[in-house]
Structures are given as structure tokens and as C-alpha cells.
Design a protein around this motif. Structure first.
Motif, short mmCIF file in Angstrom:
data_model
loop_
_atom_site.label_atom_id
_atom_site.label_comp_id
_atom_site.label_asym_id
_atom_site.label_seq_id
_atom_site.Cartn_x
_atom_site.Cartn_y
_atom_site.Cartn_z
N GLY A 1 54.92 40.70 41.30
CA GLY A 1 54.46 41.97 40.90
C GLY A 1 53.69 41.97 39.53
N VAL A 2 53.44 40.82 38.99
CA VAL A 2 52.99 40.95 37.39
C VAL A 2 51.18 41.09 37.68
CG1 VAL A 2 52.70 39.43 35.42
CG2 VAL A 2 54.83 39.42 36.49
N LYS A 3 50.79 41.65 37.15
CA LYS A 3 49.36 41.74 36.89
C LYS A 3 48.83 40.84 35.97
CE LYS A 3 48.91 46.15 39.31
NZ LYS A 3 48.51 47.65 39.14
N ILE A 4 47.80 39.86 36.26
CA ILE A 4 47.36 39.28 35.17
C ILE A 4 45.65 39.43 35.04
CG2 ILE A 4 46.75 37.02 34.26
CD1 ILE A 4 49.31 36.02 35.80
N LYS A 5 45.06 39.97 33.91
CA LYS A 5 43.87 40.03 33.57
C LYS A 5 43.40 39.07 32.48
CE LYS A 5 44.09 45.24 34.22
NZ LYS A 5 43.66 46.39 33.97
N THR A 6 42.31 38.46 32.95
CA THR A 6 41.75 37.27 32.23
C THR A 6 40.50 37.83 31.39
OG1 THR A 6 40.53 36.68 33.87
CG2 THR A 6 42.66 35.56 33.59
N ASN A 7 40.14 36.96 30.53
CA ASN A 7 38.78 37.36 29.61
C ASN A 7 38.99 38.74 29.05
OD1 ASN A 7 37.44 34.92 30.62
ND2 ASN A 7 36.98 35.95 32.43
N MET A 8 40.09 39.04 28.51
CA MET A 8 40.26 40.37 27.76
C MET A 8 40.80 40.06 26.39
SD MET A 8 40.06 42.75 30.13
CE MET A 8 40.94 44.28 29.27
N LYS A 9 40.12 40.33 25.45
CA LYS A 9 40.50 39.93 24.05
C LYS A 9 40.83 41.31 23.59
CE LYS A 9 38.55 37.90 19.87
NZ LYS A 9 37.36 37.53 19.36
N LEU A 10 41.92 41.23 23.07
CA LEU A 10 42.57 42.32 22.44
C LEU A 10 41.85 42.58 20.84
CD1 LEU A 10 45.25 44.14 22.84
CD2 LEU A 10 46.30 42.74 21.46
N GLY A 11 41.55 44.17 21.03
CA GLY A 11 41.14 44.55 19.53
C GLY A 11 39.28 44.52 19.83
N LYS A 12 38.75 43.96 21.12
CA LYS A 12 37.51 44.09 21.42
C LYS A 12 37.53 44.67 22.68
CE LYS A 12 33.43 41.13 22.31
NZ LYS A 12 32.83 39.77 22.45
N ASN A 13 38.15 44.04 23.78
CA ASN A 13 38.03 44.67 25.30
C ASN A 13 39.14 45.78 25.27
OD1 ASN A 13 37.38 41.46 25.90
ND2 ASN A 13 35.80 42.57 26.55
N VAL A 14 39.96 45.63 24.77
CA VAL A 14 41.02 46.73 24.90
C VAL A 14 41.78 46.68 23.50
CG1 VAL A 14 42.82 44.94 25.64
CG2 VAL A 14 42.99 47.25 26.06
N THR A 15 42.27 47.96 23.04
CA THR A 15 43.15 48.05 21.89
C THR A 15 44.50 48.34 22.09
OG1 THR A 15 42.91 50.28 21.59
CG2 THR A 15 41.07 48.79 20.74
N ILE A 16 45.37 48.37 21.12
CA ILE A 16 46.77 48.72 21.31
C ILE A 16 46.96 50.30 21.64
CG2 ILE A 16 48.93 49.34 19.97
CD1 ILE A 16 48.67 46.11 20.86
N GLU A 17 46.01 51.15 21.02
CA GLU A 17 45.99 52.50 21.30
C GLU A 17 45.66 52.73 23.06
OE1 GLU A 17 46.99 54.80 19.86
OE2 GLU A 17 47.63 53.45 18.20
#
Length: 210
Positions: free
Chosen positions: A1-17
Motif C-alpha cells: 500500500g505504499v505509494k512511491i513518487k519518483t523525480n520529486m525534489k523537496l523544496g522544488k516540486n513539493v514543499t513541507i507546507e
């Protein structure tokens, strides 16, 4: 059930917020220590000077196919010997590993050092302590085509703001709960304390989950 998303740079493609807005109640920062430690001397930006992790990556993805002449690898850890053995395979005529530690005190695994020696890698340990003014010991090669810097890795916390950091740049956590100073954000593995092991990082992940 774990979803894995590749090519995702934290701070660029997605943020903590962004993650919080998506409804995630807990976030684990397990980003490791993948940033090269800097060697604070002039000349590290010259042509032919490589950072070990960048060098290994370029070889792996096919961006670097050959390396020539004498290669000096600075460092005595596992990555240094990975780089040295890779340089041998890439066609270097001579590869020397030079580090501050003695042969017995080098942090690299003994088996990795032994295999490197069997493959022709030379080791100069305990003698890399010269100044730029005095020059090196006589048996340290001073003319090389390439230098590979492998003095360690450090965490990169630039992608997140507001999380307290320790003196070595890792995330500061509560040793029992693995929580950072921000509610709902946890951290584990080399991103907290390094050098570590894969087993230790997995154990830390289990501790966060509990």
C-alpha cells in the motif's frame, strides 16, 4: 500500500507546507547525507578536480567514460575506495589514495581496501599533512591528471525551513521520539547523524513509525 513518487525534489516540486495541506499528519525527513563535503583550499574548482559522489554518478549514468593519467583520490573512507577502484576501471594509468589516517586507522572497510590494493591502487596513509607552503612528502605524487575529493558527505537541509539543525548540519531531534522542533516533522538516518549504516537508518525509521 505504499505509494512511491519518483523525480520529486523537496523544496522544488513539493514543499513541507504542500504535504501538510494534502493532509499528511506526519512527515519523516530521511534524506541522508548525499552532499559532498567541501575541501577548503584553493584549486578545487580547477579542471580535472572531481567530487567523489559526482564522479561516481557521472560514471554510472554514462556521462564519463574514461579517465586518464595518474589519479589522486583524497580521503580514506569507503567512497574514496569506490572512486579509486572505479578510476582503475575507467582506464587510469595509476591511482593513488592519500589520506590523513594511517593504514590501520582508515575508516574504509578492510576488505574494500584489500581489494583496491589487489587491483593496483596505491595507498599513502598518515602522510597527508603538508601545507601549501611546505609542499608534500616526497612520495606523494605532485603531478596528476585528475584529483577526486572524497573527504566525506554531509546532510543538505536547504530544502526545508524552520527545522533546528545540529552543529554538523544534520536535523536536531528528540532522541526518544525522533521528532524535530516542528510538530509532525520527524527525521532519521544520516540526515540526523552520520556516518551511519543502512541497518541503523532502517532501525531509526522503525522507531519513528512506532
Amino acid at each position: 500500500g505504499v505509494k512511491i513518487k519518483t523525480n520529486m525534489k523537496l523544496g522544488k516540486n513539493v514543499t513541507i507546507e504542500d504535504l501538510k495541506k494534502q493532509g499528511y499528519a506526519a512527515i519523516l525527513l530521511a534524506t541522508g547525507a548525499w552532499k559532498n563535503a567541501d575541501l577548503p583550499i584553493p584549486g578545487t574548482d580547477l579542471r580535472g578536480v572531481h567530487q567523489a559522489l559526482d564522479f561516481l554518478k557521472e560514471v554510472k549514468i554514462g556521462g564519463l567514460k574514461r579517465i586518464r593519467g595518474t589519479v589522486a583520490v583524497i580521503g580514506g573512507g569507503n567512497v574514496a575506495f569506490d572512486a579509486a577502484r572505479t578510476a582503475v576501471r575507467m582506464g587510469a594509468q595509476k591511482v593513488i589514495v592519500a589520506c590523513l589516517e594511517s593504514r590501520e586507522a582508515m575508516p574504509a572497510y578492510d576488505w574494500k581496501v584489500e581489494i583496491a590494493e589487489q587491483e593496483g591502487v596505491g595507498i599513502i596513509g598518515g602522510k597527508l599533512s603538508w601545507t601549501l607552503e611546505d609542499g608534500p612528502d616526497a612520495d606523494v605524487p605532485t603531478e596528476v591528471y585528475n584529483v577526486i575529493i572524497a573527504i566525506g558527505q554531509v546532510p543538505d537541509a536547504s530544502f526545508v525551513e524552520g527545522v533546528d539543525l545540529s552543529e554538523d548540519g544534520g536535523f536536531k531531534i528528540d532522541s526518544t521520539t525522533m521528532a524535530t522542533n516542528i510538530e509532525g516533522i520527524f527525521a532519521a538516518g544520516d540526515a540526523v547523524k552520520m556516518p551511519g549504516t543502512i541497518v541503523g537508518a532502517i532501525a531509526a525509521g522503525h522507531a519513528v513509525a512506532k
